[in-house]
Design a protein around this motif. Structure first.
Motif, PDB file in Angstrom:
ATOM      1  N   GLY A 151      -3.266 -18.394  10.738  1.00 16.82           N
ATOM      2  CA  GLY A 151      -3.433 -16.968  11.035  1.00 16.82           C
ATOM      3  C   GLY A 151      -4.663 -16.376  10.377  1.00 16.82           C
ATOM      4  O   GLY A 151      -5.408 -15.604  11.004  1.00 16.82           O
ATOM      5  N   SER A 152      -4.893 -16.738   9.119  1.00 14.15           N
ATOM      6  CA  SER A 152      -6.051 -16.213   8.407  1.00 14.15           C
ATOM      7  C   SER A 152      -7.356 -16.719   9.024  1.00 14.15           C
ATOM      8  O   SER A 152      -8.329 -15.955   9.171  1.00 14.15           O
ATOM      9  N   ILE A 153      -7.374 -17.997   9.386  1.00  7.82           N
ATOM     10  CA  ILE A 153      -8.580 -18.552  10.005  1.00  7.82           C
ATOM     11  C   ILE A 153      -8.850 -17.901  11.358  1.00  7.82           C
ATOM     12  O   ILE A 153     -10.002 -17.566  11.695  1.00  7.82           O
ATOM     13  N   ASP A 154      -7.800 -17.677  12.159  1.00  5.50           N
ATOM     14  CA  ASP A 154      -7.972 -17.008  13.458  1.00  5.50           C
ATOM     15  C   ASP A 154      -8.534 -15.596  13.278  1.00  5.50           C
ATOM     16  O   ASP A 154      -9.406 -15.153  14.038  1.00  5.50           O
ATOM     17  N   THR A 155      -8.020 -14.893  12.253  1.00  3.06           N
ATOM     18  CA  THR A 155      -8.508 -13.530  11.989  1.00  3.06           C
ATOM     19  C   THR A 155      -9.979 -13.545  11.595  1.00  3.06           C
ATOM     20  O   THR A 155     -10.780 -12.708  12.054  1.00  3.06           O
ATOM     21  N   LEU A 156     -10.347 -14.517  10.768  1.00  2.00           N
ATOM     22  CA  LEU A 156     -11.748 -14.623  10.348  1.00  2.00           C
ATOM     23  C   LEU A 156     -12.657 -14.969  11.530  1.00  2.00           C
ATOM     24  O   LEU A 156     -13.771 -14.449  11.641  1.00  2.00           O
ATOM     25  N   LYS A 157     -12.203 -15.824  12.405  1.00  2.00           N
ATOM     26  CA  LYS A 157     -13.017 -16.226  13.549  1.00  2.00           C
ATOM     27  C   LYS A 157     -13.181 -15.093  14.566  1.00  2.00           C
ATOM     28  O   LYS A 157     -14.267 -14.865  15.103  1.00  2.00           O
ATOM     29  N   GLU A 158     -12.102 -14.374  14.826  1.00  2.00           N
ATOM     30  CA  GLU A 158     -12.124 -13.351  15.876  1.00  2.00           C
ATOM     31  C   GLU A 158     -12.706 -12.028  15.410  1.00  2.00           C
ATOM     32  O   GLU A 158     -13.215 -11.247  16.216  1.00  2.00           O
ATOM     33  N   ASN A 159     -12.618 -11.748  14.112  1.00  2.00           N
ATOM     34  CA  ASN A 159     -13.074 -10.441  13.617  1.00  2.00           C
ATOM     35  C   ASN A 159     -14.083 -10.575  12.479  1.00  2.00           C
ATOM     36  O   ASN A 159     -14.117  -9.743  11.566  1.00  2.00           O
ATOM     37  N   SER A 160     -14.853 -11.622  12.532  1.00  5.32           N
ATOM     38  CA  SER A 160     -15.767 -11.891  11.434  1.00  5.32           C
ATOM     39  C   SER A 160     -16.720 -10.731  11.160  1.00  5.32           C
ATOM     40  O   SER A 160     -16.972 -10.372  10.018  1.00  5.32           O
TER      41      SER A 160
END
Length: 360
Positions: A151-160
């Motif tokens: 979840g954290s990685i997805d958030t970083l990728k999508e909302n960097s």
């Protein structure tokens, strides 16, 4: 392998023990035949066969039963030193003894075998319950950090580009904590597999126990935010020859258990001492302690106290005790009269005072 287990598994040894015991008892009875009479001898031999049937396999017991009947006939029934029987009463008595001895041997071993099957079935059912509990706990313990990381990685990728620096730091912190949690559970599984394989080989060397304890405390800083860990190093503590990796794992699992299951703001105290033969570590807390009737079970594999918070697989204390035993040491638990619990670790080890210790 213990002597009892070796006898139970070695059928040839059972033959030798059974035959030897019958011959010895028959000889003793023969010395006192004029006092006890041959009817009493029959009861003594029958009792011997019955006792052997409680522990031995069926064929050794049947052999002993037949042998006891023949010996009783040859040595004790008139005329002695022959297999002939002169009176109908003695013939009937011998026939009854022979049948009872053999039937007793067969039925006792059959009953024992049925009880063993029933006991193993119950053990298997208990193991399955523990296994299911373990799988449920492990599923939670693995999925939660994995979900956090993903979840954290997805958030970083999508909302960097939209995330603030602090948001990114928080997400990276969550990934780090989840990674440590995941690593801890995988480590527990590997350690338990190592213990069950009985392939624990100690890598002994000289270590400073104070340094090991400090490193364990530092390793748990993030999880100890709401707790107080109290430790005062003993500068006079000698060096000990131990396996540092296993020793650290023992302390880590005990400390982690205290951090996980004591209330916030609890005080966890670590104390060191020693004698000429062993290193002694006490880890105590001022929490709620353990139910008295559950203390003996806390070191069992997969065991978790009833009504405890979600988390943990019930492996930590079992692994700690296993590694302590690998050092030929002990790990014990007791409740304190003032409240809380105290773990006592005793590890036999060579010791040397630092000022008298020369590094190569």
């Amino acid at each position: 392998m213990t002597v009892k287990k070796k006898i139970q598994e070695d059928q040839r040894l059972q033959f030798l023990i059974g035959i030897g015991l019958i011959l010895m008892i028959s000889f003793i009875c023969y010395l006192f035949i004029n006092v006890i009479g041959y009817h009493i001898v029959a009861l003594i031999l029958l009792l011997t066969v019955s006792v052997l049937a409680m522990f031995f396999k069926i064929w050794p017991v049947v052999t002993v039963a037949v042998l006891s009947a023949l010996i009783w006939n040859f040595l004790f029934i008139q005329p002695r030193s022959t297999f002939s029987i002169t009176t109908p009463e003695d013939a009937l008595f011998f026939l009854m003894y022979f049948v009872i001895a053999v039937m007793n041997a067969v039925f006792t071993t059959k009953i024992r075998k049925a009880e063993e099957v029933s006991r193993r079935r119950k053990e298997r059912e208990n193991e399955m319950k523990l296994y299911n509990t373990f799988l449920n706990s492990l599923s939670h313990e693995l999925r939660t950090p994995i979900s956090t990381i993903i979840g954290s990685i997805d958030t970083l990728k999508e909302n960097s580009t939209k995330l603030s620096l602090q948001n990114k730091i928080d997400l990276f912190t969550e990934i780090e904590i989840a990674g440590h949690r995941l690593n801890k559970q995988v480590g527990n599984l590997l350690n338990m597999s190592l213990l069950e394989s009985e392939f624990v080989k100690l890598q002994l060397d000289w270590y400073d126990i104070n340094e090991i304890i400090y490193s364990i405390i530092q390793l748990n800083e993030s999880e100890a935010i709401n707790h107080n860990i109290h430790f005062e190093a003993d500068e006079e503590l000698p060096l000990f020859k131990i396996d540092a990796v296993l020793f650290e794992q023992i302390l880590q699992n005990i400390l982690n258990n205290a951090l996980q299951y004591t209330p916030p703001n609890s005080v966890i105290t670590i104390q060191t001492s020693y004698n000429l033969k062993e290193c002694i570590i006490h880890i105590s807390d001022n929490g709620k302690g353990f139910p008295e009737d559950k203390i003996e079970k806390v070191f069992d594999k997969f065991y978790r106290l009833p009504n405890t918070a979600t988390g943990g697989t019930g492996l930590g204390l079992s692994i700690a005790q296993g590694f302590a035993q690998a050092h030929n040491g002990t790990l014990s638990l007791e409740n304190l009269k003032t409240g809380g619990a105290k773990f006592t670790l005793k590890i036999p080890a060579e010791l040397a005072h630092p000022k008298n210790f020369n590094n190569d």
